[in-house]
Design an enzyme around this catalytic site. Sequence first.
Site: not given
Length: 179
Positions: A102, A144-145, A148
Amino acid sequence: MNPELLPIIQLGNPTLRQKAAWVENIHDATIQQLIDDLIATVAKANGVGIASPQVAQSYRLFIVASRPNPRYPHAPEMEPTAMINPKIVGHSTEIVEGWEGCLSVPGIRGLVPRHQAIEVEYTDRYGNLQKQTLTDFVARIFQHEFDHLDGVLFIDRVESNLNTITEEEYQELVTKNTK
């Protein structure tokens, strides 16, 4: 206005742990500029994705920009795509582990379990609702995003400390596996 490179905040910044706000007006000039800035920032950082909270702008917006680079030599090539107010509406039962890093957690890689395929909905930068099935590496980037946007980092998903390595060790693995 020209795209601006934005500073990427690092682990420890409280914005990375917050739930991001819904984007109310996609056509707002500030949001459109943020999209351009995120695309420029992820390209300059040699990343494959970046979420708005990573530049201290807590909106439900991220860029998926898969392309081969030294960290991901086998990544598929795709146009950088803004995904606004995204949702995962379905997923495969198959879970696959893959190494993730990241831009906000430099120097560390973790083996992260993710769904191999996901069905997603998001609004593009033009205000159009998009529905897609994503698989493999692009599905991993999206998940993954997406994390966030809820204040979750990849290190939270690593199942064991034994599944964490340095960026240097990861590069050695990549080099060994591409020869």
